[in-house]
Design a protein around this motif. Structure first.
Motif, PDB file in Angstrom:
ATOM      1  N   VAL A   3       0.512  -0.551   7.850  1.00  0.00           N
ATOM      2  CA  VAL A   3      -0.574   0.389   7.937  1.00  0.00           C
ATOM      3  C   VAL A   3      -1.124   0.418   6.609  1.00  0.00           C
ATOM      4  O   VAL A   3      -2.590   0.193   6.520  1.00  0.00           O
ATOM      5  N   ALA A   4      -0.441   0.642   5.434  1.00  0.00           N
ATOM      6  CA  ALA A   4      -0.903   0.632   4.112  1.00  0.00           C
ATOM      7  C   ALA A   4       0.308   0.309   3.135  1.00  0.00           C
ATOM      8  O   ALA A   4       1.465   0.703   3.535  1.00  0.00           O
ATOM      9  N   TRP A  12       3.748   1.970   4.492  1.00  0.00           N
ATOM     10  CA  TRP A  12       3.798   2.804   5.714  1.00  0.00           C
ATOM     11  C   TRP A  12       3.777   1.567   6.686  1.00  0.00           C
ATOM     12  O   TRP A  12       2.642   0.581   6.633  1.00  0.00           O
ATOM     13  N   PHE A  13       4.519   1.717   7.796  1.00  0.00           N
ATOM     14  CA  PHE A  13       4.405   0.650   9.030  1.00  0.00           C
ATOM     15  C   PHE A  13       4.304   1.586  10.217  1.00  0.00           C
ATOM     16  O   PHE A  13       4.667   2.895  10.087  1.00  0.00           O
ATOM     17  N   LYS A  43      -8.715   1.861   7.993  1.00  0.00           N
ATOM     18  CA  LYS A  43      -9.513   1.977   6.680  1.00  0.00           C
ATOM     19  C   LYS A  43     -10.589   2.866   7.017  1.00  0.00           C
ATOM     20  O   LYS A  43     -11.421   3.153   8.029  1.00  0.00           O
ATOM     21  N   GLY A  44     -10.672   3.946   5.937  1.00  0.00           N
ATOM     22  CA  GLY A  44     -11.592   4.946   6.246  1.00  0.00           C
ATOM     23  C   GLY A  44     -10.846   6.326   6.784  1.00  0.00           C
ATOM     24  O   GLY A  44     -11.805   7.178   6.711  1.00  0.00           O
ATOM     25  N   ARG A  45      -9.941   6.184   7.263  1.00  0.00           N
ATOM     26  CA  ARG A  45      -9.426   7.238   7.916  1.00  0.00           C
ATOM     27  C   ARG A  45      -7.996   7.746   7.245  1.00  0.00           C
ATOM     28  O   ARG A  45      -7.706   8.817   7.254  1.00  0.00           O
ATOM     29  N   PHE A  46      -7.235   6.799   6.962  1.00  0.00           N
ATOM     30  CA  PHE A  46      -5.819   7.088   6.296  1.00  0.00           C
ATOM     31  C   PHE A  46      -6.127   6.686   4.799  1.00  0.00           C
ATOM     32  O   PHE A  46      -6.594   5.811   4.084  1.00  0.00           O
ATOM     33  N   THR A  47      -5.219   7.403   4.161  1.00  0.00           N
ATOM     34  CA  THR A  47      -4.912   7.402   2.661  1.00  0.00           C
ATOM     35  C   THR A  47      -3.458   7.290   2.161  1.00  0.00           C
ATOM     36  O   THR A  47      -2.808   8.583   2.598  1.00  0.00           O
ATOM     37  N   ILE A  48      -3.085   6.421   1.640  1.00  0.00           N
ATOM     38  CA  ILE A  48      -1.663   6.356   1.031  1.00  0.00           C
ATOM     39  C   ILE A  48      -1.513   6.732  -0.383  1.00  0.00           C
ATOM     40  O   ILE A  48      -2.508   6.561  -0.978  1.00  0.00           O
ATOM     41  N   SER A  49      -0.616   7.668  -0.888  1.00  0.00           N
ATOM     42  CA  SER A  49      -0.741   8.231  -2.279  1.00  0.00           C
ATOM     43  C   SER A  49       0.935   8.531  -2.432  1.00  0.00           C
ATOM     44  O   SER A  49       1.821   8.493  -1.730  1.00  0.00           O
ATOM     45  N   GLU A  50       0.974   8.739  -3.837  1.00  0.00           N
ATOM     46  CA  GLU A  50       2.292   9.171  -4.188  1.00  0.00           C
ATOM     47  C   GLU A  50       2.381  10.266  -5.249  1.00  0.00           C
ATOM     48  O   GLU A  50       1.517  10.583  -5.894  1.00  0.00           O
ATOM     49  N   SER A  61      -2.479  -0.099  -6.978  1.00  0.00           N
ATOM     50  CA  SER A  61      -3.334  -0.759  -5.863  1.00  0.00           C
ATOM     51  C   SER A  61      -3.087  -0.627  -4.602  1.00  0.00           C
ATOM     52  O   SER A  61      -1.548  -0.184  -4.129  1.00  0.00           O
ATOM     53  N   THR A  62      -3.712  -0.414  -3.589  1.00  0.00           N
ATOM     54  CA  THR A  62      -3.629  -0.124  -2.329  1.00  0.00           C
ATOM     55  C   THR A  62      -4.294  -1.188  -1.210  1.00  0.00           C
ATOM     56  O   THR A  62      -4.864  -1.914  -1.500  1.00  0.00           O
ATOM     57  N   TYR A  63      -3.642  -1.278  -0.214  1.00  0.00           N
ATOM     58  CA  TYR A  63      -4.323  -1.892   1.003  1.00  0.00           C
ATOM     59  C   TYR A  63      -3.964  -1.315   2.346  1.00  0.00           C
ATOM     60  O   TYR A  63      -2.954  -0.365   2.436  1.00  0.00           O
ATOM     61  N   TYR A  64      -4.876  -1.541   3.018  1.00  0.00           N
ATOM     62  CA  TYR A  64      -5.023  -0.765   4.407  1.00  0.00           C
ATOM     63  C   TYR A  64      -5.227  -1.591   5.481  1.00  0.00           C
ATOM     64  O   TYR A  64      -6.170  -2.682   5.175  1.00  0.00           O
ATOM     65  N   ALA A  65      -4.648  -1.578   6.625  1.00  0.00           N
ATOM     66  CA  ALA A  65      -4.740  -2.179   7.800  1.00  0.00           C
ATOM     67  C   ALA A  65      -6.547  -1.898   8.226  1.00  0.00           C
ATOM     68  O   ALA A  65      -6.844  -0.856   8.091  1.00  0.00           O
ATOM     69  N   ASP A  66      -7.176  -2.817   8.930  1.00  0.00           N
ATOM     70  CA  ASP A  66      -8.493  -2.666   9.115  1.00  0.00           C
ATOM     71  C   ASP A  66      -8.760  -1.283  10.015  1.00  0.00           C
ATOM     72  O   ASP A  66      -9.628  -0.832   9.983  1.00  0.00           O
ATOM     73  N   SER A  67      -7.676  -1.489  10.940  1.00  0.00           N
ATOM     74  CA  SER A  67      -7.569  -0.286  11.907  1.00  0.00           C
ATOM     75  C   SER A  67      -7.586   1.333  11.502  1.00  0.00           C
ATOM     76  O   SER A  67      -7.966   2.148  12.275  1.00  0.00           O
TER      77      SER A  67
END
Length: 125
Positions: A48-49, A36-37, A65-72, A57-63
């Protein structure tokens, strides 16, 4: 041929939640990395993630982290972005993207060759 279709955007107040969905064609969903951008007015597109399709494996932008969750959800060829604790600065057009290669540790727009049309997210204070 449309390969990525986002939905779920809308307008919410600060502190609210939204869940974005991205339905991909089977061919596109076999990508190595999905992401997601977002692009805010007057700003560049930022990651974004990301999620690795082969290892999860997941990656999150610092902005976010802790608020957004990427899943499939593989059975539905669908990528999600659960957004909680939304802030006005999260206001942007959100794009789903796919890349054939594995996710990079420092993901960039240039890594992704397939894009959705975007969905607007507006957060009011």
């Amino acid at each position: 041929q449309v390969q990525l279709v986002e939905s779920g955007g809308g307008s919410v107040q600060a502190g609210g939640s939204l869940r974005l969905s991205c339905v991909a064609s089977a061919y596109t969903y076999s990508s190595g990395c999905m992401a997601w951008f977002r692009q805010a007015p007057g700003k560049g597109r930022e990651v974004v993630a990301t999620i690795g399709r082969r290892d999860g494996s997941t990656y999150y932008a610092d902005s976010v982290k802790g608020r957004f969750t990427i899943s499939e959800e593989n059975a539905k060829n669908t990528l999600y972005l659960q957004m909680n604790g939304l802030k006005p600065e999260d206001t942007a057009i959100y794009y789903c993207a796919a890349a054939w290669d594995y996710c990079s540790a420092a993901p960039a727009q240039v890594d992704f060759g397939r894009w959705g049309q975007g969905t607007q997210v507006t957060v009011s204070s």
